[in-house]
Design an enzyme around this catalytic site. Sequence first.
Site, mmCIF file in Angstrom:
data_model
loop_
_atom_site.group_PDB
_atom_site.id
_atom_site.type_symbol
_atom_site.label_atom_id
_atom_site.label_comp_id
_atom_site.label_asym_id
_atom_site.label_seq_id
_atom_site.Cartn_x
_atom_site.Cartn_y
_atom_site.Cartn_z
ATOM 1 N N GLU A 43 0.816 -1.215 0.000
ATOM 2 C CA GLU A 43 0.000 0.000 0.000
ATOM 3 C C GLU A 43 0.851 1.267 0.000
ATOM 4 O O GLU A 43 0.509 2.254 -0.652
ATOM 5 C CB GLU A 43 -0.896 -0.038 1.243
ATOM 6 C CG GLU A 43 -1.947 1.036 1.302
ATOM 7 C CD GLU A 43 -2.828 0.858 2.532
ATOM 8 O OE1 GLU A 43 -3.356 1.867 3.002
ATOM 9 O OE2 GLU A 43 -2.980 -0.283 3.006
ATOM 10 N N ASP A 44 1.965 1.241 0.734
ATOM 11 C CA ASP A 44 2.709 2.488 1.001
ATOM 12 C C ASP A 44 4.126 2.524 0.447
ATOM 13 O O ASP A 44 4.831 3.516 0.651
ATOM 14 C CB ASP A 44 2.779 2.724 2.518
ATOM 15 C CG ASP A 44 1.408 2.919 3.132
ATOM 16 O OD1 ASP A 44 0.519 3.418 2.418
ATOM 17 O OD2 ASP A 44 1.216 2.581 4.311
#
Length: 719
Positions: A91-92
């Site tokens: 996600e990051d």
Amino acid sequence: MPTALSSPPAPSVSDPPAYVRALEDKLSYLSPSQGALVRRAYEVGAHAHGEQKRKSGEPYITHPVAVAGILAELRLDHETIIAAILHDTLEDTPLTRVELETEFGEAVADLVDGVTKLDKLQFKSRQEAAAESFRKMLLAMARDLRVILIKLADRLHNMRTLGAMEPSARRRIARETLEIYAPIAQRLGMNKFKGELQELGFRAMYPDRHRVIETRIKSTLGNRREAMGKIEAALRTRLEAEGIVARVVSRIKAPYSIYTKMRTEHKSFVQVMDVYGFRVVTDSVMRCYHALGAVHGLYKPLDARFRDFIAIPKANGYQSLHTVVFGPFGVPIEIQIRTDDMDSVAERGVAAHWAYKSAGKGNAAQSRAREWVEGLVDSQSRTSSSLEFIENVKVDLFPDDVYVFTPKGRILSLPRNATALDFAYAVHTDVGSHAVATRVDKKLAPLRTRLVSGQSVEVITAPSAQPHPQWLDWVVSAKARTAIRHHLKKLQHEDAVELGHRMLDRALDQAGASLESIPVEELDRWLAENKFKRLEELLADIALGNRVADQVASQLVKVKGGKTRLRATRHAESIRITGAERGVLTFANCCHPLPGDAIMGFMSAGKGIVVHRLECPNVAEFRKTPERCIAMEWDRDVSGDYKVELRVDIQNKPGVLASVAAAIAESNSNIENVEYQDRGVMSAIIVFTIEVQNRKHLADVMRRVRRLGVVHGVYRHPL
């Protein structure tokens, strides 16, 4: 740009930070090779997150390591620990799923992907994005329950470190925790997680209420310690005298538990706290029942306050004996009696005695959790809206103790206030959809009958029966609600297709053509060009008012290669309606058409066809767009009840309203609303909204009301 895995790890392997050493101390139950994989996961995660910081200013990698530490306390397998360390990388960070799968295997990649939110997609609102992310996580849970364990640990650590967030964000996250994640932990039998999530959520959501209740608990317990010590000593002595080896511990209610009980049961703090709680933990089921006898021999039990959750476990796999007895100081004592294994399952639920590889063997909480998740997956497949689905899940997350029996003795768990119809759908969707009545404890009962624990329920079905919109008011379980809505939407679609077919046939007939005269290849090409997968989609679109039948007919005639030849509209065939097309047709509130009235239809985009009386004052405006006006008439056989407004001019004196209402009811008409339109000293005008079957029924109602001596006049409204 080099990938995260192709670059050398940032931290030194020989000198890990203190938080990594703390994690490794908790992982002593893993083999050396598994421990090495966990260390490698930390190196990859630390390098991928790089210089990222949390709101608190700490390195971001401290969060996933802490999440892994929470799961390590549950002694979960190394794949879960690795996935926890890497759960935010997809996600990051630039790390890809392929790289994860190559380095740590498909199972770890699936777990990380299952926890990852859908932030890359565009949604109308934060609520819709959260709902769709939850839906995605649920599907991953169905494949592997470890996904939700990682998510719960992630949420727990976020709640522990919530102080760094803005106040508005704290409240939003706290509400989500109390409404979704704490109930999920409870549903999975993870009471330790549930308790801490509720405590942290309550403190963040209502800091003042939490502080007041916590202060009161401390002062109350200070005054009760001596009494609790005496009761605990008496219990131990009695159990030892019976030869029962057991552990006795006192239980203290948490602030959130006290707050919810005060609010839902309308009790004062003193009433909630005026109970002592103890837990007796022994080594076998037989000893549990033996201990129960010993406790009842020491203190007299309260009538109807004994529950056997060992014989009939809760929906989340929880097992224990619950009893309430009269204590020596005149206050009730709540006592739970269970085995060590039951105690472990009660605290950790699906995470107790983790047996992921043997899906059919795990503990009772694991097997029940899988059944629950499978039921939710079936439910979400029938629900088009993520927001509607998550509301259904919320309903399902609060099951109270309603346990009923099938005729064959099978136990079903249902939510609080469940009805016989909920039971029918719990047995099977087809049973619910064809239910007509039930036998509760061998006595005939209607489907809306509320059930209580211990009842035996049998469902009576009929092949011709089908769900009715009113059923939505009778059910509380998500499974039943979703199945009924799905069936009603299907019926609405079928009604729309059938009505759209009639409308298009009529328009084509006016143009001197028919659907059968248009070559199949040309029709398929036109449908594809207009982004319809099937003819049924076009027909439903016409009935819902999104397409005008005359315009579609004109285009189809041109596709055929002919010219539009409109016949005289004066003799155009009207569309006949029976009233059964309620999913597609709307009856206008401005004029309330009834069977027997001269009517017309007006196509309104998104609303479908709205039926008006020809005398309706709005018709003149509708005629300005003739392509949206539809010639309609009632069929000979019309079904259902229809709303109509009745204007009654009465003498203004006591008891008149009741007399008029009684006259309407005696005419077999239901009153939906009553409103005073004008009220003077001597007279008043009241408008009743009632339900009738047709114009004749309305005339019968008006005649009966007119006979009353206190009534000056009765008129259909609007005039």
